[in-house]
Design an enzyme around this catalytic site. Structure first.
Site, PDB file in Angstrom:
ATOM      1  N   ASP A 121       0.837  -1.199   0.000  1.00 55.15           N
ATOM      2  CA  ASP A 121       0.000   0.000   0.000  1.00 55.15           C
ATOM      3  C   ASP A 121       0.875   1.253   0.000  1.00 55.15           C
ATOM      4  O   ASP A 121       1.593   1.496   0.971  1.00 55.15           O
ATOM      5  CB  ASP A 121      -0.892  -0.035   1.257  1.00 55.15           C
ATOM      6  CG  ASP A 121      -2.044   0.945   1.179  1.00 55.15           C
ATOM      7  OD1 ASP A 121      -2.053   1.783   0.268  1.00 55.15           O
ATOM      8  OD2 ASP A 121      -2.935   0.858   2.044  1.00 55.15           O
ATOM      9  N   HIS A 139      -8.917  -1.472  -7.649  1.00 53.54           N
ATOM     10  CA  HIS A 139      -8.505  -0.281  -6.905  1.00 53.54           C
ATOM     11  C   HIS A 139      -7.457   0.524  -7.656  1.00 53.54           C
ATOM     12  O   HIS A 139      -7.572   1.748  -7.789  1.00 53.54           O
ATOM     13  CB  HIS A 139      -7.983  -0.675  -5.515  1.00 53.54           C
ATOM     14  CG  HIS A 139      -7.526   0.494  -4.708  1.00 53.54           C
ATOM     15  ND1 HIS A 139      -8.395   1.433  -4.204  1.00 53.54           N
ATOM     16  CD2 HIS A 139      -6.280   0.907  -4.349  1.00 53.54           C
ATOM     17  CE1 HIS A 139      -7.709   2.365  -3.544  1.00 53.54           C
ATOM     18  NE2 HIS A 139      -6.425   2.064  -3.624  1.00 53.54           N
TER      19      HIS A 139
END
Lengths: 389, 199
Positions: free
Chosen positions: A213, A295
């Site tokens: 991330d 995403h």
């Protein structure tokens, strides 16, 4: 597992030379490099920018929001910022702040940063409204938000981070204590991050879904500077804005998916963080070769008119007591830094709100925006350019 | 009497790091108000650990080095007309120096005080003859120990203000330092001339 740990420990104490790190995540014990020595580091309290914005890899971060007390006017806010400046200078150089009854807890070498920011309420004080940066604006409601007042808003924000948790607890306590005549705690969110791998090498790190991330952050250089640092008004030059989003994750449901399904929602491989069409974490993203709605396909700058943010995340787990026992909640405390909230963060977040496959498992339960003050020059105080003299 | 015994006799407080000797730390202390030096430090002599000639010369000219000065806020205090000032005094010179007086425009009366235990109670009294800073050592003025008592305050002192303190020493030097005002919780003695009555 324990024998492997013992073996690595042996390698570390024996000081064995590094072999090869080329195998990355698939390395076996026999080829792994020895564990790195614990890092001793510090960040300067002085500079063009507050160090905690770009500081990387700190293991612990507390985001602490405060509300001004009714009697705190512009002059009193200035006094608070003077007090905090002294505290920040002391804490970031390994000293207890003046009057600290427990200065031994401030020992340095811990990578501590304290970052001070002002929210909308501070700029609502008489005399400050006309000086509010245009880049600091409210994030409009998103369809998937379930915001709770308990985790939202705030007139002031402290971001306190370090390589270990005890120093952060101590620093926050001193800062809150010294703020008592002026402001009181509104909410505090604690989070953690692992920014190194098993060999002590710096890595992007993972959220609690297992996702690598933060890969998309602009690298150091002109692009990052332009993304993050505000240039106006003049007092705010070298400052930035931060949006703090408390994101709850439905990890129980996420765990029910197959890895293929998880990776299809992310658009990246779990093991490497590489886009599904690539093989390395930093391979360029090609939107046409990603599942629509994944995403990365929605969040990537190329899907957002090259609007960019600089983001940090820390993982959190909270428990609250329900009638039948503790209920565990986990998620990500998401910090988005940008020169201008409305031009950078908001359009990207609106796009995510419309199209991100991860919306099924992620819900924002808190949200707040703040102006991160420009860096501190020796002999001056944080916010002096705003409040004067 | 050696420096060390002076220090012990005075009950001077020391801070973590006082034993470390390095030019870096000493220079940093001068520049940023670090409270590192402490009682019992010998005059810097060791190789690789002595301050640069420039720093030493500045010390010699300036006499006692004052760092970490602060004043306790009076807003919300039980005795808002008085408070204490605290700091670290370091003497890098070859002779003992005594802090003989501290003055500030915010207080109409000042005294140099120390706290001590009498019959199990912390009591405060004026120091006769000032506060001695031993040659090559330091003394910490802090809650529960030596402090500058500020009395008959002209007005309340809220946290975040800055108070100028003019310190006069026995070597004929005086200097004015700026002391930030901070909140402080500990209540020993209350920094009032007589201990607060027990409830």
């Amino acid at each position: 597992m324990s024998s492997r740990r013992q073996f690595l420990g042996y390698l570390a104490t024996a000081g064995a030379a590094a072999t090869s790190g080329a195998l990355g995540g698939r390395a076996s014990a026999t080829t792994e490099a020895p564990a790195a020595q614990p890092a001793v580091r510090s960040f300067s309290p002085h500079g063009e920018h507050q160090a905690g914005v770009l500081s990387a890899g700190q293991a612990v971060l507390h985001a602490v929001a405060l509300d001004l007390l009714p009697g705190t006017d512009r002059a009193a806010l200035g006094r608070l910022l003077r007090v905090w400046t002294g505290d920040v200078e002391a804490l970031m150089t390994g000293r207890g702040p003046l009057g600290d009854p427990t200065p031994e807890l401030a020992e340095g070498g811990n990578g501590l940063t304290v970052t001070v920011a002002l929210g909308h309420g501070a700029f609502a004080l008489p005399g400050l409204a006309e000086r509010k940066p245009a880049g600091l604006s409210a994030v409009p409601p998103m369809r998937h938000d379930r915001l709770e007042p308990r985790w939202s808003g705030g007139d002031l924000l402290l971001l306190v981070a370090a390589d270990e948790a005890t120093s952060v607890d101590h620093a926050v306590r001193r800062l809150l204590r010294d703020a008592e005549p002026f402001a009181r705690l509104r909410w505090r969110q604690r989070g953690s991050w692992r920014g190194t791998d098993a060999h002590g090498r710096t890595v992007t790190g993972r959220n609690l879904m297992g996702q690598v991330d933060g890969t998309g952050n602009p690298p150091p250089g002109a692009l990052r500077d332009q993304t993050v640092w505000a240039t106006s008004p003049s007092w705010f030059e070298g400052g930035t804005t931060v949006v703090v989003r408390r994101i709850r994750m439905d990890l129980d449901d996420w765990d029910r998916l197959t890895r293929d399904e998880q990776e299809a929602a992310l658009g990246r491989r779990l093991a490497s963080g590489a886009p599904l069409h690539g093989s390395q974490e930093r391979d360029p993203v090609d939107l046409r070769r990603l599942p629509p709605g994944s995403h990365v396909a929605v969040a990537h700058p190329s899907a957002n008119g090259f609007r960019r943010i600089f983001r940090k995340g820390v993982n959190w787990t909270d428990e609250r007591l329900a009638a039948d026992g503790p209920v565990v909640e986990s998620g990500l405390l998401f910090l988005s830094f940008q020169a201008d909230v409305a031009r950078q963060f908001v359009p990207v977040q609106q796009h995510l709100d419309r199209a991100d496959a991860l919306n099924r498992w992620t819900t924002a339960t808190g949200s707040a925006e703040f102006a991160v003050l420009p860096g501190l020059q020796p002999g001056r105080w944080l916010g002096q350019g705003l409040i004067g003299p | 009497m050696t420096k060390r015994t002076w220090c012990q006799a005075l009950g001077g407080h020391t801070l973590p790091g006082m034993r470390r000797r390095s030019s870096l730390l000493l220079s940093a202390a001068v520049l940023s108000g670090l409270s590192l030096a402490g009682c019992g430090d010998d005059a810097p002599t060791s190789a690789g650990g002595s301050p640069s000639p420039t720093v030493a010369a500045v010390h010699a000219e300036q006499g006692v080095v004052v760092t970490g000065a602060w004043v306790r806020a009076t807003t919300g205090s039980a005795t808002p007309s008085m408070t204490g000032a605290f700091m670290v005094l370091r003497n890098d010179g070859d002779a003992d120096v005594v802090l003989v007086r501290a003055r500030t425009k915010v207080a109409r009366m000042t005294q140099l005080h120390e706290m001590s235990m009498v019959d199990g109670k912390a009591t405060m009294h004026e120091v006769s003859g000032g506060i001695r800073v031993p040659a090559g050592g330091s003394v910490t003025l802090q809650p529960g120990g030596y402090h500058v008592m500020l009395m008959k305050l002209a007005r309340p002192l809220p946290a975040g203000e800055e108070v100028p303190l003019t310190l006069t020493f026995s070597d004929g030097t005086s200097q004015t330092v700026t002391a930030p005002v901070k909140v402080f919780a500990e209540e020993t003695g209350g920094y009032s001339p007589t201990p607060a009555p027990m409830h």
